[in-house]
Design a protein around this motif. Structure first.
Motif, PDB file in Angstrom:
ATOM      1  N   ALA A  14       9.894  -6.256 -13.954  1.00 10.56           N
ATOM      2  CA  ALA A  14       9.255  -5.881 -12.690  1.00 10.56           C
ATOM      3  C   ALA A  14      10.246  -5.980 -11.536  1.00 10.56           C
ATOM      4  CB  ALA A  14       8.061  -6.795 -12.423  1.00 10.56           C
ATOM      5  N   ASP A  15      10.021  -5.152 -10.533  1.00  8.02           N
ATOM      6  CA  ASP A  15      10.787  -5.187  -9.280  1.00  8.02           C
ATOM      7  C   ASP A  15      12.283  -4.964  -9.481  1.00  8.02           C
ATOM      8  OD1 ASP A  15       8.523  -5.929  -7.521  1.00  8.02           O
ATOM      9  OD2 ASP A  15       8.537  -7.765  -8.719  1.00  8.02           O
ATOM     10  N   ASN A  16      12.630  -4.023 -10.330  1.00 10.29           N
ATOM     11  CA  ASN A  16      14.042  -3.730 -10.589  1.00 10.29           C
ATOM     12  C   ASN A  16      14.466  -2.335 -10.175  1.00 10.29           C
ATOM     13  OD1 ASN A  16      15.541  -5.982 -12.005  1.00 10.29           O
ATOM     14  ND2 ASN A  16      13.645  -5.949 -13.170  1.00 10.29           N
ATOM     15  N   GLU A  17      13.571  -1.569  -9.567  1.00 12.55           N
ATOM     16  CA  GLU A  17      13.850  -0.203  -9.139  1.00 12.55           C
ATOM     17  C   GLU A  17      14.292   0.692 -10.297  1.00 12.55           C
ATOM     18  OE1 GLU A  17      16.101   0.178  -5.529  1.00 12.55           O
ATOM     19  OE2 GLU A  17      15.040  -1.463  -4.572  1.00 12.55           O
ATOM     20  N   LEU A  18      13.742   0.427 -11.491  1.00 11.28           N
ATOM     21  CA  LEU A  18      14.057   1.259 -12.648  1.00 11.28           C
ATOM     22  C   LEU A  18      13.501   2.664 -12.430  1.00 11.28           C
ATOM     23  CD1 LEU A  18      13.091  -1.230 -15.493  1.00 11.28           C
ATOM     24  CD2 LEU A  18      15.385  -0.700 -14.673  1.00 11.28           C
ATOM     25  N   THR A  19      14.305   3.670 -12.729  1.00  6.81           N
ATOM     26  CA  THR A  19      13.852   5.053 -12.576  1.00  6.81           C
ATOM     27  C   THR A  19      13.592   5.718 -13.928  1.00  6.81           C
ATOM     28  OG1 THR A  19      16.141   5.814 -12.490  1.00  6.81           O
ATOM     29  CG2 THR A  19      15.035   5.368 -10.377  1.00  6.81           C
ATOM     30  N   SER A  20      14.165   5.169 -14.993  1.00  8.39           N
ATOM     31  CA  SER A  20      13.951   5.725 -16.328  1.00  8.39           C
ATOM     32  C   SER A  20      14.208   4.648 -17.379  1.00  8.39           C
ATOM     33  CB  SER A  20      14.868   6.922 -16.580  1.00  8.39           C
ATOM     34  OG  SER A  20      16.219   6.503 -16.569  1.00  8.39           O
ATOM     35  N   GLU A  33       4.752  -8.853 -27.131  1.00  5.65           N
ATOM     36  CA  GLU A  33       3.303  -8.793 -26.927  1.00  5.65           C
ATOM     37  C   GLU A  33       2.932  -8.318 -25.528  1.00  5.65           C
ATOM     38  OE1 GLU A  33       1.708 -12.626 -27.863  1.00  5.65           O
ATOM     39  OE2 GLU A  33       2.320 -12.497 -29.965  1.00  5.65           O
ATOM     40  N   MET A  34       3.731  -8.706 -24.534  1.00  3.33           N
ATOM     41  CA  MET A  34       3.421  -8.358 -23.143  1.00  3.33           C
ATOM     42  C   MET A  34       4.698  -7.880 -22.447  1.00  3.33           C
ATOM     43  SD  MET A  34       0.927 -11.523 -22.201  1.00  3.33           S
ATOM     44  CE  MET A  34       0.051 -10.686 -20.906  1.00  3.33           C
ATOM     45  N   LEU A  35       4.585  -6.751 -21.757  1.00 10.25           N
ATOM     46  CA  LEU A  35       5.711  -6.161 -21.055  1.00 10.25           C
ATOM     47  C   LEU A  35       5.285  -5.797 -19.641  1.00 10.25           C
ATOM     48  CD1 LEU A  35       8.575  -4.959 -21.045  1.00 10.25           C
ATOM     49  CD2 LEU A  35       7.585  -2.849 -21.970  1.00 10.25           C
ATOM     50  N   ASP A  36       6.030  -6.275 -18.678  1.00 12.70           N
ATOM     51  CA  ASP A  36       5.729  -5.999 -17.271  1.00 12.70           C
ATOM     52  C   ASP A  36       6.790  -5.056 -16.707  1.00 12.70           C
ATOM     53  OD1 ASP A  36       5.014  -5.938 -14.629  1.00 12.70           O
ATOM     54  OD2 ASP A  36       5.060  -8.108 -14.334  1.00 12.70           O
ATOM     55  N   LEU A  37       6.396  -3.837 -16.440  1.00 14.05           N
ATOM     56  CA  LEU A  37       7.275  -2.830 -15.844  1.00 14.05           C
ATOM     57  C   LEU A  37       6.796  -2.451 -14.443  1.00 14.05           C
ATOM     58  CD1 LEU A  37       7.711  -0.525 -18.965  1.00 14.05           C
ATOM     59  CD2 LEU A  37       9.451  -2.003 -17.956  1.00 14.05           C
ATOM     60  N   SER A  38       6.004  -3.290 -13.842  1.00 14.21           N
ATOM     61  CA  SER A  38       5.412  -2.981 -12.534  1.00 14.21           C
ATOM     62  C   SER A  38       6.448  -2.973 -11.419  1.00 14.21           C
ATOM     63  CB  SER A  38       4.293  -3.988 -12.210  1.00 14.21           C
ATOM     64  OG  SER A  38       4.811  -5.295 -12.142  1.00 14.21           O
ATOM     65  N   ASN A  39       6.084  -2.280 -10.354  1.00  9.47           N
ATOM     66  CA  ASN A  39       6.892  -2.213  -9.139  1.00  9.47           C
ATOM     67  C   ASN A  39       8.304  -1.693  -9.393  1.00  9.47           C
ATOM     68  OD1 ASN A  39       4.832  -3.347  -7.397  1.00  9.47           O
ATOM     69  ND2 ASN A  39       5.209  -5.248  -8.493  1.00  9.47           N
ATOM     70  N   ASN A  40       8.376  -0.594 -10.099  1.00 12.44           N
ATOM     71  CA  ASN A  40       9.632   0.104 -10.307  1.00 12.44           C
ATOM     72  C   ASN A  40       9.480   1.522  -9.783  1.00 12.44           C
ATOM     73  OD1 ASN A  40      11.675  -1.615 -11.790  1.00 12.44           O
ATOM     74  ND2 ASN A  40       9.867  -1.973 -13.060  1.00 12.44           N
ATOM     75  N   LYS A  41      10.370   2.401 -10.190  1.00  9.59           N
ATOM     76  CA  LYS A  41      10.308   3.795  -9.750  1.00  9.59           C
ATOM     77  C   LYS A  41      10.261   4.739 -10.947  1.00  9.59           C
ATOM     78  CE  LYS A  41      12.646   2.784  -5.441  1.00  9.59           C
ATOM     79  NZ  LYS A  41      13.803   3.033  -4.584  1.00  9.59           N
ATOM     80  N   LEU A  42       9.602   4.296 -12.006  1.00 15.83           N
ATOM     81  CA  LEU A  42       9.500   5.100 -13.219  1.00 15.83           C
ATOM     82  C   LEU A  42       8.661   6.344 -12.962  1.00 15.83           C
ATOM     83  CD1 LEU A  42       8.863   2.218 -15.752  1.00 15.83           C
ATOM     84  CD2 LEU A  42      10.980   3.524 -15.463  1.00 15.83           C
ATOM     85  N   GLN A  43       9.174   7.501 -13.375  1.00 11.70           N
ATOM     86  CA  GLN A  43       8.450   8.758 -13.208  1.00 11.70           C
ATOM     87  C   GLN A  43       7.865   9.242 -14.526  1.00 11.70           C
ATOM     88  OE1 GLN A  43      10.782  11.636 -11.093  1.00 11.70           O
ATOM     89  NE2 GLN A  43      11.223  10.233  -9.432  1.00 11.70           N
ATOM     90  N   ARG A  63       1.855  -0.862 -13.186  1.00 10.86           N
ATOM     91  CA  ARG A  63       1.386  -0.741 -11.790  1.00 10.86           C
ATOM     92  C   ARG A  63       2.530  -0.398 -10.845  1.00 10.86           C
ATOM     93  NH1 ARG A  63      -0.457  -6.240 -10.197  1.00 10.86           N
ATOM     94  NH2 ARG A  63       1.457  -6.633 -11.273  1.00 10.86           N
ATOM     95  N   HIS A  64       2.197   0.341  -9.846  1.00  8.97           N
ATOM     96  CA  HIS A  64       3.114   0.655  -8.744  1.00  8.97           C
ATOM     97  C   HIS A  64       4.425   1.283  -9.213  1.00  8.97           C
ATOM     98  CE1 HIS A  64       0.314  -1.364  -6.135  1.00  8.97           C
ATOM     99  NE2 HIS A  64       0.367  -2.414  -6.916  1.00  8.97           N
ATOM    100  N   ASN A  65       4.279   2.353  -9.974  1.00  5.27           N
ATOM    101  CA  ASN A  65       5.389   3.202 -10.351  1.00  5.27           C
ATOM    102  C   ASN A  65       5.079   4.600  -9.850  1.00  5.27           C
ATOM    103  OD1 ASN A  65       7.609   1.980 -12.202  1.00  5.27           O
ATOM    104  ND2 ASN A  65       5.721   1.005 -12.901  1.00  5.27           N
ATOM    105  N   GLN A  66       5.870   5.563 -10.245  1.00  6.09           N
ATOM    106  CA  GLN A  66       5.666   6.947  -9.808  1.00  6.09           C
ATOM    107  C   GLN A  66       5.308   7.842 -11.003  1.00  6.09           C
ATOM    108  OE1 GLN A  66       9.369   7.752  -7.816  1.00  6.09           O
ATOM    109  NE2 GLN A  66       8.994   6.230  -6.247  1.00  6.09           N
TER     110      GLN A  66
END
Length: 75
Positions: A14-20, A33-43, A63-66
């Motif tokens: 989370a919160d790493n500005e990942l785009t892809s 089991e659990m992965l949090d990818l929230s608050n990035n810029k994934l399209q 949550r909170h991606n594109q």
């Protein structure tokens, strides 16, 4: 000596500005089991991204991606 491998069941990116993400990004995390990818810029997410976790993955936070679409094999 005992050969021990670390087993990661929770991973937060989370919160790493990942785009892809590469299709093989989580290939070594077969017990995840659990992965949090929230608050990035994934399209988008690649098809087969969670193929190795098909039996273990319980929750993914996107949550909170594109994201506009999700691959059919995601669920």
């Amino acid at each position: 000596l005992v050969d021990r491998k670390a087993v990661i069941v929770y991973l937060s990116l989370a919160d790493n500005e990942l785009t892809s993400l590469d299709r093989q990004a989580f290939i070594r995390f077969s017990a995840l089991e659990m992965l949090d990818l929230s608050n990035n810029k994934l399209q988008s997410l690649p098809t087969g991204l969670f193929e190795e976790q098909s039996k273990s993955l319980l929750a993914v936070s996107l949550r909170h991606n594109q994201l506009k679409t999700l691959p059919e094999d995601l669920i």
